[in-house]
Write an enzyme that holds these catalytic residues in place. Structure first.
Site, PDB file in Angstrom:
ATOM      1  N   ARG A   1       9.551   1.045 -21.125  1.00 21.65           N
ATOM      2  CA  ARG A   1       8.296   0.977 -20.381  1.00 21.65           C
ATOM      3  C   ARG A   1       7.352   2.107 -20.765  1.00 21.65           C
ATOM      4  O   ARG A   1       6.235   2.182 -20.237  1.00 21.65           O
ATOM      5  CB  ARG A   1       8.555   1.008 -18.881  1.00 21.65           C
ATOM      6  CG  ARG A   1       9.025   2.356 -18.372  1.00 21.65           C
ATOM      7  CD  ARG A   1       9.294   2.281 -16.874  1.00 21.65           C
ATOM      8  NE  ARG A   1       9.458   3.613 -16.342  1.00 21.65           N
ATOM      9  CZ  ARG A   1      10.147   3.894 -15.244  1.00 21.65           C
ATOM     10  NH1 ARG A   1      10.755   2.921 -14.595  1.00 21.65           N
ATOM     11  NH2 ARG A   1      10.236   5.124 -14.804  1.00 21.65           N
TER      12      ARG A   1
ATOM     13  N   THR B   1       4.141  -4.142 -13.015  1.00 21.61           N
ATOM     14  CA  THR B   1       5.580  -3.978 -13.145  1.00 21.61           C
ATOM     15  C   THR B   1       6.037  -4.536 -14.481  1.00 21.61           C
ATOM     16  O   THR B   1       5.681  -5.660 -14.844  1.00 21.61           O
ATOM     17  CB  THR B   1       6.374  -4.654 -12.019  1.00 21.61           C
ATOM     18  OG1 THR B   1       7.745  -4.710 -12.426  1.00 21.61           O
ATOM     19  CG2 THR B   1       5.924  -6.066 -11.723  1.00 21.61           C
TER      20      THR B   1
ATOM     21  N   ASP C   1       8.950  -5.352 -14.905  1.00 19.07           N
ATOM     22  CA  ASP C   1       9.978  -6.334 -14.539  1.00 19.07           C
ATOM     23  C   ASP C   1       9.420  -7.744 -14.387  1.00 19.07           C
ATOM     24  O   ASP C   1      10.173  -8.706 -14.379  1.00 19.07           O
ATOM     25  CB  ASP C   1      10.649  -5.931 -13.215  1.00 19.07           C
ATOM     26  CG  ASP C   1      11.595  -4.753 -13.396  1.00 19.07           C
ATOM     27  OD1 ASP C   1      11.876  -4.396 -14.548  1.00 19.07           O
ATOM     28  OD2 ASP C   1      12.046  -4.201 -12.374  1.00 19.07           O
TER      29      ASP C   1
ATOM     30  N   ASN D   1       6.323  -4.493  -5.832  1.00 18.19           N
ATOM     31  CA  ASN D   1       6.455  -5.074  -4.496  1.00 18.19           C
ATOM     32  C   ASN D   1       6.662  -4.024  -3.395  1.00 18.19           C
ATOM     33  O   ASN D   1       6.148  -4.192  -2.287  1.00 18.19           O
ATOM     34  CB  ASN D   1       7.524  -6.177  -4.451  1.00 18.19           C
ATOM     35  CG  ASN D   1       8.737  -5.842  -5.284  1.00 18.19           C
ATOM     36  OD1 ASN D   1       9.019  -4.669  -5.524  1.00 18.19           O
ATOM     37  ND2 ASN D   1       9.440  -6.860  -5.721  1.00 18.19           N
TER      38      ASN D   1
ATOM     39  N   GLY E   1       7.554   3.023 -11.042  1.00 12.47           N
ATOM     40  CA  GLY E   1       7.638   3.423 -12.444  1.00 12.47           C
ATOM     41  C   GLY E   1       6.360   3.119 -13.208  1.00 12.47           C
ATOM     42  O   GLY E   1       5.705   2.114 -12.952  1.00 12.47           O
TER      43      GLY E   1
END
Lengths: 403, 403
Positions: B295, B139, B141, B111, B16
């Site tokens: 995002r 990321t 996250d 990852n 993403g």
């Protein structure tokens, strides 16, 4: 000539906050301070409930620098409510007005609030209590009649257009997906239509815009999405939370508990549509529902909207001190190539409980897009929605295929 | 000493987009231009798929002013994908690399992407093809190990904290409601935890923060919400889209189709929780799901995050031209009272497919809040989240009750 009715003014907020409702409040505070016959300015806590329960803030005592800051903040600095006023409540409101010598009532809200304001005024007249009642328009839905547009709409529309542009950038970057972006809007398509402003080139997102003025069949959504996806390998559609399907239903979405005025709405319409798309088209679909952010996001205020919201607050006070009552301030678009607005006044009665819809001629024949006339209407209200830059897409010639 | 391996560099995006992935791209382009041994810089269209399908943009030919603008845009300017690379794909990648004399592979991802990068490098070594592979972290996250934090996180966290602050202002203004604000986050609570930054005073929203590191029972949510609501007459809770209930389920929410890496997630978890609250507590609850906006929103970039993202792109190129391979760039927080970061390098193998969770000691004992240590960690990354101003709340004494 100014009719010097001396007394207290009350300002109250009704219904949902907008990104600029506090700009109108700042305008009211600034203007009241200029008129000595307004001996005090009370802010009702939580809308008409604050009047009924006598919860008033002394707004003259608020620091001017703080008021200026608050004029830029989202939410409602006074608090608001969605309370359906009962006959006993109206009596109580008049009792409170008498007890505090409240002679000016400035009610900042949408069509439900204008109905309340009108009824308060009628009762005061019936009881021979001199009261001036002026409505200040406010709604992100832009659905009040008699005004070219409503304070709050330009900023909420700016938010939605930017949101759809940004979600569109994500999908364009990572395609093979469909996104249903759900916008606010009780019955009218003004807000969902604003997503048109995110599109500069014909294939830019949003690819499909559905306005709640038209019922929509699941079959149409599926056929529309499939056609876009086949061509572009992704699709972004915008839909109003109040969209009805062709059977009057909500595409299987859950209905939420109604509010004080019995308006009931689906809670997850975008998600229900994305489920339909996943199920029938076997595409990876998802939904985004910024929800309340559409009217609360602090960072998307349109300067035009902000200035007009403040002006409406000021003009409401000016009208009231000049002896006007039972009117709502309106925004009037002046003719000419450059955008310019002035204010007007209309009867509260004409606005009470009435709704203004998107003109049918601004929706395309297929019912899945909004036409350019809307862009001309909306752009001055939202300000320009800047397109996102893109790399030059010239590809390097292949070599490995000849290896 | 610089080992002058001459050849083409490829930069690709995996997974993403983030609000600053294009800042890393800009950093890569700027830095490559400084090293003549990088004879050309190719941008792979749509991530590793662009390598497999030989879809490359010539990034040296892009106008520098445009690159600078793109560095500020959301989405991925190159395009990205979530493709699980097969054995045949790996062979094909090497064929393409040979055909174009590609000697530098810069893979900007999370990852899963670091795993792909590592395998590409292993295969090249096995085939005696000299290749330098460097990972650039990315990321929202924030779940990559070996680095203090990840480019993209600070901006996405800033978005979420601002969103919760603004939704909170709406609910405070119009109470008697509950809002469940759903944040992103595949398994880790870093993003949902950032909503803590919206809270300045103890009773500010969000009142409850649930991190997916802890399973959560419906009973706890209901008891927590009821307690907050009883005290404040409204409640704002934040929850991750990946939150699991105490039976490993999703509170009745729909599971979405898995992506290329078989990560499956609920599509309407916030809505499912708001339904539970409505049903069992008889409160007016709703959900907001900004979803991809978390995002992709262009307006919430953290300057620190942007600078670090660009730096990671630059450092990746510097490391590669110096002969380093099989490493990912990391961000290292320097000790001391003022925030300062430097970069480091870690083995791709250590990062591949590993996940870093929120430290358990930053979640409160009840599992419904995040502790102040997190605020210290996150604030330098997001920048200050400005609190919204409020009116002075001193009420006018009542009179009508004595009438």
């Amino acid at each position: 000539m100014t009719d010097r009715l001396a007394g207290v003014a009350v300002v109250a907020h009704g219904g949902g906050p907008t990104p600029v409702i506090n700009a109108s409040l700042a305008g009211v505070i600034e203007e009241c301070r200029r008129h000595p016959q307004i001996t005090a300015l009370y802010g009702a806590r939580y809308g008409i409930l604050g009047v009924i329960e006598e919860q008033f803030l002394d707004l003259y005592r608020q620091d001017a620098a703080l008021v200026s800051l608050i004029g830029r903040a989202p939410g409602s600095a006074l608090g608001s409510c969605r309370h359906k006023v009962s006959a006993a409540d109206y009596e109580r409101i008049l009792t409170v007005f008498r007890a505090h010598n409240i002679r000016y009532f400035l009610y900042n809200g949408g069509n439900d609030s204008m109905d309340t304001a009108f009824r308060v005024s009628q009762l005061a007249r019936h009881c021979n209590y001199e009261l001036r009642v002026i409505g200040i328009p406010k709604t992100v839905d832009n659905d009040l009649p008699e005004t070219d547009h409503c304070p709050g709409y330009g900023s909420a529309a700016r938010y939605f257009a930017c949101a759809v542009r940004d979600v569109g950038a994500d999908l364009r970057a990572l395609p093979r997906r469909v996104s249903v972006v759900e916008g606010m809007g009780r019955n009218a398509g003004w807000l969902v239509a604003s997503s048109l402003l995110a599109r500069r080139e014909p294939d830019d997102p949003p690819h499909l815009i559905y306005c709640p003025e038209r019922p929509l069949s699941a079959d149409q959504v599926l056929a529309d999405v499939e056609a876009v996806y086949r061509r572009l390998h992704y699709a972004v559609l915008t839909v109003s939370e109040s969209q009805k399907d062709d059977k009057g239903g909500t595409f299987g979405a859950d209905l939420m508990a109604p509010d004080g005025f019995q308006h009931s709405m689906a809670g997850n319409l975008g998600h229900a549509l994305s489920n339909l798309i996943t199920k029938h088209l076997k595409l990876r679909a998802r939904s985004e529902k910024p929800g309340l952010l559409g009217r609360a996001a602090a960072g998307f205020v349109s300067e035009t909207d902000w200035e007009e919201a403040r002006l409406c607050g000021q003009v409401a006070v000016q009208a009231a001190v000049q002896g006007v009552t039972d009117k709502m301030v309106t925004l009037v678009r002046e003719p000419g190539p450059a955008y310019r607005s002035t204010t007007g006044l209309t009867d509260l009665e004409k606005v009470a409980n009435a709704e203004r819809h998107l003109p049918p001629e601004w929706i395309n024949a297929a019912g899945n897009d909004v036409l350019e006339a809307f862009r001309e209407y909306a752009t001055p209200l939202t300000g320009q929605i800047e397109p996102l830059p893109r790399l030059d897409q010239v590809l390097i010639p292949r070599r490995a295929f000849q290896v």
